[in-house]
Design a protein around this motif. Structure first.
Motif, PDB file in Angstrom:
ATOM      1  N   SER A 186      -0.822  23.306   0.591  1.00 56.31           N
ATOM      2  CA  SER A 186      -0.843  24.741   0.903  1.00 56.31           C
ATOM      3  C   SER A 186      -0.039  25.030   2.174  1.00 56.31           C
ATOM      4  O   SER A 186       0.119  24.168   3.039  1.00 56.31           O
ATOM      5  CB  SER A 186      -2.308  25.155   1.089  1.00 56.31           C
ATOM      6  OG  SER A 186      -2.435  26.403   1.695  1.00 56.31           O
ATOM      7  N   GLY A 187       0.454  26.271   2.266  1.00 52.53           N
ATOM      8  CA  GLY A 187       1.211  26.677   3.462  1.00 52.53           C
ATOM      9  C   GLY A 187       2.616  26.094   3.443  1.00 52.53           C
ATOM     10  O   GLY A 187       3.190  25.860   2.384  1.00 52.53           O
ATOM     11  N   ARG A 239       1.722  30.570  -0.289  1.00 54.41           N
ATOM     12  CA  ARG A 239       0.831  31.309   0.614  1.00 54.41           C
ATOM     13  C   ARG A 239       0.120  32.342  -0.247  1.00 54.41           C
ATOM     14  O   ARG A 239       0.749  33.000  -1.061  1.00 54.41           O
ATOM     15  CB  ARG A 239       1.640  31.950   1.739  1.00 54.41           C
ATOM     16  CG  ARG A 239       2.262  30.887   2.631  1.00 54.41           C
ATOM     17  CD  ARG A 239       2.731  31.412   3.961  1.00 54.41           C
ATOM     18  NE  ARG A 239       2.825  30.326   4.925  1.00 54.41           N
ATOM     19  CZ  ARG A 239       3.926  29.602   5.137  1.00 54.41           C
ATOM     20  NH1 ARG A 239       5.018  29.839   4.468  1.00 54.41           N
ATOM     21  NH2 ARG A 239       3.919  28.629   6.028  1.00 54.41           N
ATOM     22  N   SER A 240      -1.187  32.445  -0.103  1.00 53.89           N
ATOM     23  CA  SER A 240      -1.963  33.344  -0.975  1.00 53.89           C
ATOM     24  C   SER A 240      -2.736  34.349  -0.133  1.00 53.89           C
ATOM     25  O   SER A 240      -3.692  33.982   0.559  1.00 53.89           O
ATOM     26  CB  SER A 240      -2.924  32.516  -1.833  1.00 53.89           C
ATOM     27  OG  SER A 240      -3.920  33.358  -2.387  1.00 53.89           O
ATOM     28  N   PHE A 251      -6.447  34.736  -1.377  1.00 57.26           N
ATOM     29  CA  PHE A 251      -7.487  33.788  -0.958  1.00 57.26           C
ATOM     30  C   PHE A 251      -8.129  34.219   0.363  1.00 57.26           C
ATOM     31  O   PHE A 251      -9.213  33.761   0.713  1.00 57.26           O
ATOM     32  CB  PHE A 251      -6.910  32.372  -0.854  1.00 57.26           C
ATOM     33  CG  PHE A 251      -7.967  31.304  -0.800  1.00 57.26           C
ATOM     34  CD1 PHE A 251      -8.694  30.964  -1.932  1.00 57.26           C
ATOM     35  CD2 PHE A 251      -8.263  30.643   0.389  1.00 57.26           C
ATOM     36  CE1 PHE A 251      -9.685  29.992  -1.885  1.00 57.26           C
ATOM     37  CE2 PHE A 251      -9.244  29.666   0.455  1.00 57.26           C
ATOM     38  CZ  PHE A 251      -9.959  29.339  -0.689  1.00 57.26           C
ATOM     39  N   LYS A 252      -7.426  35.098   1.088  1.00 57.19           N
ATOM     40  CA  LYS A 252      -8.007  35.574   2.353  1.00 57.19           C
ATOM     41  C   LYS A 252      -9.115  36.598   2.099  1.00 57.19           C
ATOM     42  O   LYS A 252      -9.810  36.992   3.017  1.00 57.19           O
ATOM     43  CB  LYS A 252      -6.910  36.190   3.225  1.00 57.19           C
ATOM     44  CG  LYS A 252      -5.933  35.163   3.781  1.00 57.19           C
ATOM     45  CD  LYS A 252      -4.941  35.817   4.706  1.00 57.19           C
ATOM     46  CE  LYS A 252      -3.992  34.786   5.303  1.00 57.19           C
ATOM     47  NZ  LYS A 252      -2.900  35.402   6.029  1.00 57.19           N
ATOM     48  N   ARG A 255     -11.576  34.415  -3.219  1.00 53.56           N
ATOM     49  CA  ARG A 255     -12.289  33.137  -3.099  1.00 53.56           C
ATOM     50  C   ARG A 255     -13.379  33.024  -4.170  1.00 53.56           C
ATOM     51  O   ARG A 255     -13.671  31.936  -4.657  1.00 53.56           O
ATOM     52  CB  ARG A 255     -12.873  32.985  -1.686  1.00 53.56           C
ATOM     53  CG  ARG A 255     -11.777  32.843  -0.627  1.00 53.56           C
ATOM     54  CD  ARG A 255     -12.346  32.384   0.700  1.00 53.56           C
ATOM     55  NE  ARG A 255     -13.229  33.347   1.320  1.00 53.56           N
ATOM     56  CZ  ARG A 255     -12.849  34.351   2.095  1.00 53.56           C
ATOM     57  NH1 ARG A 255     -11.568  34.512   2.373  1.00 53.56           N
ATOM     58  NH2 ARG A 255     -13.727  35.182   2.627  1.00 53.56           N
ATOM     59  N   GLY A 309      -2.311  20.540   4.314  1.00 60.49           N
ATOM     60  CA  GLY A 309      -1.599  21.715   4.824  1.00 60.49           C
ATOM     61  C   GLY A 309      -1.753  21.859   6.317  1.00 60.49           C
ATOM     62  O   GLY A 309      -2.123  20.907   7.018  1.00 60.49           O
ATOM     63  N   GLY A 310      -1.510  23.083   6.793  1.00 55.51           N
ATOM     64  CA  GLY A 310      -1.575  23.349   8.229  1.00 55.51           C
ATOM     65  C   GLY A 310      -2.861  24.070   8.612  1.00 55.51           C
ATOM     66  O   GLY A 310      -3.801  24.158   7.812  1.00 55.51           O
ATOM     67  N   ASP A 311      -2.890  24.614   9.836  1.00 53.47           N
ATOM     68  CA  ASP A 311      -4.146  25.189  10.325  1.00 53.47           C
ATOM     69  C   ASP A 311      -4.579  26.415   9.529  1.00 53.47           C
ATOM     70  O   ASP A 311      -5.778  26.659   9.374  1.00 53.47           O
ATOM     71  CB  ASP A 311      -4.078  25.479  11.832  1.00 53.47           C
ATOM     72  CG  ASP A 311      -2.959  26.419  12.196  1.00 53.47           C
ATOM     73  OD1 ASP A 311      -2.066  26.647  11.363  1.00 53.47           O
ATOM     74  OD2 ASP A 311      -2.973  26.934  13.336  1.00 53.47           O
ATOM     75  N   GLY A 312      -3.626  27.189   8.996  1.00 46.60           N
ATOM     76  CA  GLY A 312      -3.981  28.331   8.144  1.00 46.60           C
ATOM     77  C   GLY A 312      -4.735  27.852   6.912  1.00 46.60           C
ATOM     78  O   GLY A 312      -5.776  28.406   6.540  1.00 46.60           O
ATOM     79  N   GLY A 359      -8.721  28.570   5.612  1.00 44.91           N
ATOM     80  CA  GLY A 359      -9.122  28.921   4.253  1.00 44.91           C
ATOM     81  C   GLY A 359     -10.162  27.944   3.717  1.00 44.91           C
ATOM     82  O   GLY A 359     -11.178  28.343   3.154  1.00 44.91           O
ATOM     83  N   VAL A 390     -13.609  28.494   5.473  1.00 44.26           N
ATOM     84  CA  VAL A 390     -14.376  29.668   5.061  1.00 44.26           C
ATOM     85  C   VAL A 390     -14.910  29.456   3.636  1.00 44.26           C
ATOM     86  O   VAL A 390     -16.042  29.846   3.321  1.00 44.26           O
ATOM     87  CB  VAL A 390     -13.537  30.976   5.209  1.00 44.26           C
ATOM     88  CG1 VAL A 390     -12.442  31.092   4.200  1.00 44.26           C
ATOM     89  CG2 VAL A 390     -14.427  32.208   5.109  1.00 44.26           C
TER      90      VAL A 390
END
Ligand code: ADP
Length: 338
Positions: A27-28, A90-91, A94-95, A100, A119-122, A126, A129
């Motif tokens: 992801s990301g 990038r979704s 999903f935010k 979700r 992936g990264g911190d973003g 996700g 959460v």
């Protein structure tokens, strides 16, 4: 213990866990070595008798049920390939809680008992959460060329990106010397100067501008002057994109010194390429550890590396702050380029 005995233990220590089916996604932003991490996840899981579902396009595929089973041959011949065979995305959906909730329906539909997020911190925000809402065990594997994730000395892809930049510096140095010019090389790093600093030190750059510090253009000019007075034929200045625009720095330096400046923006080629041995080994270790975390049944952690040893960090702590740059390295780069 004899070596033969040790091999036997390794061969038969396949552990035992109630977890039977896990999923993996990337992801990301992509980074070289993600494929080696996917390979490690799939093979380690199969080694322990688990089934693995590969989710396409990150959280978008998680929501859209774009996923399917992976086997040993799904990950054959990919350890050396950049990018990610699972693709990434990038979704925005999903935010949202609704997005979700759709992903959770797929967790139930496909019988997923744990999720590896590379992936990264973003992406970790996700995953965290999602874990908080639905309790699904999640294991993060840091994959980003920026190396900005807290809780790990290195993330997958950083070493390859640094080597790509160093190769570019070497080539630019050849022409810089021949033409007696000042070259400005803009590298990736919107909020992080790790690539600029590490590649700048390895490539012998005269000045390094990074977003974490106040960059004084007058100091860069003074250094240039001192060098030219000594008969230095060329200079290379590395600028992380988050510190300044390479083009603007080139223009300013020309106005301030009268010297001819040439600007190269490396851009996305820093994201691609065959991963270095370091990144492949890091990805293999981290991917395998992520599976072990999920087999424990309650993971909400990221795999990290600290002082050469694999460590585990609470996911929630990975995005509270950034992996700080090494000021000693910055000082050393300054001393060695006087
Ligand atoms: P990276 O993982 O490389 O830092 P992004 O910051 O773009 O990349 O994050 C990747 C994806 O992670 C986003 O497109 C989104 O789907 C998900 N994500 C990021 N932040 C959150 C958040 N606060 N809540 C839920 N999902 C998130």
């Amino acid at each position: 213990m004899s070596l033969k005995k040790l091999v036997d233990v390794v061969e038969y220590d396949r552990g035992c866990s109630n977890v039977q089916r896990i999923a993996v996604l990337t992801s990301g932003g992509d980074s070289p070595g993600m494929n080696a991490a996917i390979r490690a996840v799939v093979r380690k899981a199969i080694f322990h008798g688990l089934e693995v579902i590969g989710i396409q396009r990150g959280y978008s595929g998680f929501i859209d049920a774009d996923m399917g089973p992976m086997n040993l041959s799904s990950v054959a011949d990919i350890i050396h390939r950049g990018g990610t065979i699972l693709r990434t995305a990038r979704s925005e959906e999903f935010k949202t809680p609704q997005g979700r909730a759709k992903a959770h329906e797929n967790v139930l539909r496909f019988g997923i008992q744990g999720l590896v997020v590379i992936g990264g911190d973003g992406s970790f925000r996700g995953a965290n959460v999602f874990h908080e809402e639905y309790g699904l065990p999640v294991a993060g594997v840091p994959g980003t060329i920026d190396n900005d994730i807290a809780g790990t000395d290195y993330s997958i892809g950083f070493d390859t990106a640094v080597n790509t930049v160093v190769e570019a510096i070497n080539k630019i140095r050849d022409t810089a010397t021949s033409h007696e010019r000042t070259f400005i090389l803009e590298v990736m790093g919107r909020e992080s100067g790790h690539i600029a600093l590490t590649a700048g030190l390895a490539g012998g750059a005269e000045s390094i501008l990074i977003p974490e510090l106040d960059n004084n253009i007058n100091e860069v000019c003074e250094k240039l002057y001192r060098g030219y007075k000594r008969g230095k034929l060329h200079s290379i200045i590395i600028v992380a994109e988050g510190a300044a625009s390479g083009l603007e720095i080139g223009k300013k330096l020309h106005e301030m010194t009268g010297l001819e400046t040439k600007v190269t923006i490396l851009g996305h080629l820093q994201r691609g390429g065959t991963p270095t041995a370091f990144d492949r080994i890091l990805a293999s270790r981290m991917g395998a550890t992520a599976v072990e975390m999920l087999m424990s049944g309650n993971a909400k952690h990221m795999v990290g590396i600290a002082g050469g040893k694999i460590v585990s960090e609470s996911l929630a702590d990975t995005f509270k702050c950034k992996n700080a740059i090494d000021l000693e390295l910055y000082k050393l780069a300054g001393i060695l380029s006087i």
